[in-house]
Design a protein around this motif. Structure first.
Motif, PDB file in Angstrom:
ATOM      1  N   ARG A 182       0.829  -1.201   0.000  1.00 35.60           N
ATOM      2  CA  ARG A 182       0.000   0.000   0.000  1.00 35.60           C
ATOM      3  C   ARG A 182       0.870   1.260   0.000  1.00 35.60           C
ATOM      4  O   ARG A 182       0.537   2.256  -0.650  1.00 35.60           O
ATOM      5  N   SER A 183       1.991   1.214   0.722  1.00 40.17           N
ATOM      6  CA  SER A 183       2.907   2.356   0.729  1.00 40.17           C
ATOM      7  C   SER A 183       3.536   2.540  -0.650  1.00 40.17           C
ATOM      8  O   SER A 183       3.699   3.675  -1.130  1.00 40.17           O
ATOM      9  N   ARG A 218       2.226   1.659  -3.541  1.00 40.21           N
ATOM     10  CA  ARG A 218       1.199   2.180  -4.438  1.00 40.21           C
ATOM     11  C   ARG A 218       0.963   3.674  -4.199  1.00 40.21           C
ATOM     12  O   ARG A 218       0.716   4.435  -5.139  1.00 40.21           O
ATOM     13  N   ALA A 219       1.054   4.091  -2.936  1.00 38.22           N
ATOM     14  CA  ALA A 219       0.940   5.528  -2.640  1.00 38.22           C
ATOM     15  C   ALA A 219       2.079   6.298  -3.296  1.00 38.22           C
ATOM     16  O   ALA A 219       1.886   7.391  -3.842  1.00 38.22           O
ATOM     17  N   ALA A 268       1.679   6.833  -7.046  1.00 38.53           N
ATOM     18  CA  ALA A 268       0.642   7.792  -7.424  1.00 38.53           C
ATOM     19  C   ALA A 268       1.152   9.230  -7.423  1.00 38.53           C
ATOM     20  O   ALA A 268       0.428  10.142  -7.841  1.00 38.53           O
ATOM     21  N   PRO A 285       0.710   4.381   4.480  1.00 36.44           N
ATOM     22  CA  PRO A 285       0.007   4.120   3.221  1.00 36.44           C
ATOM     23  C   PRO A 285      -1.083   5.141   2.901  1.00 36.44           C
ATOM     24  O   PRO A 285      -1.560   5.188   1.772  1.00 36.44           O
ATOM     25  N   LEU A 286      -1.481   5.953   3.885  1.00 36.44           N
ATOM     26  CA  LEU A 286      -2.526   6.944   3.653  1.00 36.44           C
ATOM     27  C   LEU A 286      -1.962   8.294   3.217  1.00 36.44           C
ATOM     28  O   LEU A 286      -2.696   9.269   3.130  1.00 36.44           O
ATOM     29  N   THR A 287      -0.652   8.358   2.936  1.00 39.44           N
ATOM     30  CA  THR A 287      -0.043   9.624   2.527  1.00 39.44           C
ATOM     31  C   THR A 287      -0.567  10.052   1.157  1.00 39.44           C
ATOM     32  O   THR A 287      -0.339   9.363   0.157  1.00 39.44           O
ATOM     33  N   PRO A 288      -1.284  11.167   1.059  1.00 41.52           N
ATOM     34  CA  PRO A 288      -1.787  11.613  -0.243  1.00 41.52           C
ATOM     35  C   PRO A 288      -0.641  12.052  -1.153  1.00 41.52           C
ATOM     36  O   PRO A 288       0.379  12.565  -0.686  1.00 41.52           O
ATOM     37  N   HIS A 289      -0.830  11.885  -2.437  1.00 41.81           N
ATOM     38  CA  HIS A 289       0.235  12.215  -3.389  1.00 41.81           C
ATOM     39  C   HIS A 289       0.629  13.689  -3.306  1.00 41.81           C
ATOM     40  O   HIS A 289       1.793  14.041  -3.513  1.00 41.81           O
ATOM     41  N   ARG A 293      -9.116  14.358   3.335  1.00 35.35           N
ATOM     42  CA  ARG A 293      -8.574  13.015   3.543  1.00 35.35           C
ATOM     43  C   ARG A 293      -8.159  12.831   4.994  1.00 35.35           C
ATOM     44  O   ARG A 293      -7.678  13.754   5.641  1.00 35.35           O
ATOM     45  N   ALA A 325     -11.141   3.798   0.127  1.00 39.32           N
ATOM     46  CA  ALA A 325      -9.843   3.387  -0.412  1.00 39.32           C
ATOM     47  C   ALA A 325      -9.801   1.877  -0.577  1.00 39.32           C
ATOM     48  O   ALA A 325     -10.055   1.137   0.389  1.00 39.32           O
TER      49      ALA A 325
END
Length: 266
Positions: A37-38, A40-41, A44, A107-111, A242, A265
């Protein structure tokens, strides 16, 4: 300006062994490991030339290569993620103008957090390091305080000067707040987001600097910059609706899964 994102990940975490391989269930019911997940973040984020996972553990290497990540093997002697990023950048031959450390527990870090961070570092040629800070609302502040009351180390807070150069980072909740705040209300506390953007010269110098007492006491790698007289730029970012939290303890797994469910998500 060429940008490399390094995701440092180690299996032998003191607080949460095996954390990068913990599975998180998204809103659709799909399970993915924390490290995937990290990654993939990181993928992005716009304007990035390369994303790699840096680890010293074959289990993490195997899992990361299994979902398509490029992996750089680093030594077990790396004391923290910054040292691991420095070693990974050197192993890749260097040459990147900005190296971003996106730690594998976020993993919740927005781009846009990372995009804003790189933009701010570009605009501040005197800074060797930049890191994001997010103003806490009442709900986040209450979560931080609840962790401390329960004896858990949750998020990190940051205090900074008028020019946004860091004064201090702590696992305590700083500054002290005597007032209670409602869930949606802004507070004077800033949650430090565990992402760093380095200029390569500052990153290369870091492993040779002495570890000081504040870094040792707090267990916060960015304090080594402050203890060695280097400025750290705090970049205020906005959540845009978010939710954000880092996975520090086993108790954070359901909290993050609930956030992912509310945000839809996958």
């Amino acid at each position: 300006m060429s940008v490399l994102i390094v995701i440092p990940a180690r299996y032998a975490s003191t607080r949460y062994p095996g954390k990068p391989l913990v599975e998180l269930t998204g809103a659709t019911g799909e399970k993915q490991t924390l490290i995937e997940r990290s990654w993939r973040a990181a993928c992005a984020v716009g304007g990035v030339d390369r994303v790699v996972v840096a680890t010293d553990d074959d289990r993490i290497r195997s899992a990361a290569e299994g979902f398509g990540a490029e992996v750089v093997m680093t030594s077990e002697s790396c004391a923290n993620g910054t040292e691991r990023c420095a070693e990974a950048h050197a192993a890749l031959g260097g040459g990147y103008e900005v190296v971003v450390n996106l730690q594998g527990d976020a993993p919740l870090t927005p781009h846009w957090f990372i995009e804003d961070l790189v933009k701010a570092l570009r605009a501040a040629p005197g800074m060797g390091l930049a890191t994001p800070v997010l103003r806490c609302d009442g709900a986040t502040l209450n979560s931080l305080l609840a962790d401390r009351r329960a004896g858990r180390v949750g998020g990190t807070t940051a205090v900074f000067a008028a020019d946004h150069s860091a004064l201090y980072f702590s696992k305590e909740v700083l500054p002290f707040c005597a007032n209670a705040y409602k869930d949606g209300e802004n507070t004077p506390v800033f949650h430090h987001v565990g992402v760093y953007a380095y200029r390569p010269d500052a990153l290369a110098a870091y492993p040779d600097w002495q570890t000081g007492p504040l870094e040792t006491l707090e267990g916060l790698e960015q304090l080594r910059f402050l203890e060695n007289g280097r400025k750290v730029l705090c970049v205020e970012v906005t959540a845009r609706g978010r939710e954000f939290w880092e996975l520090n303890n086993p108790e954070d797994v359901p909290r993050i899964e609930e956030m992912m469910s509310r945000m839809g998500a996958a």
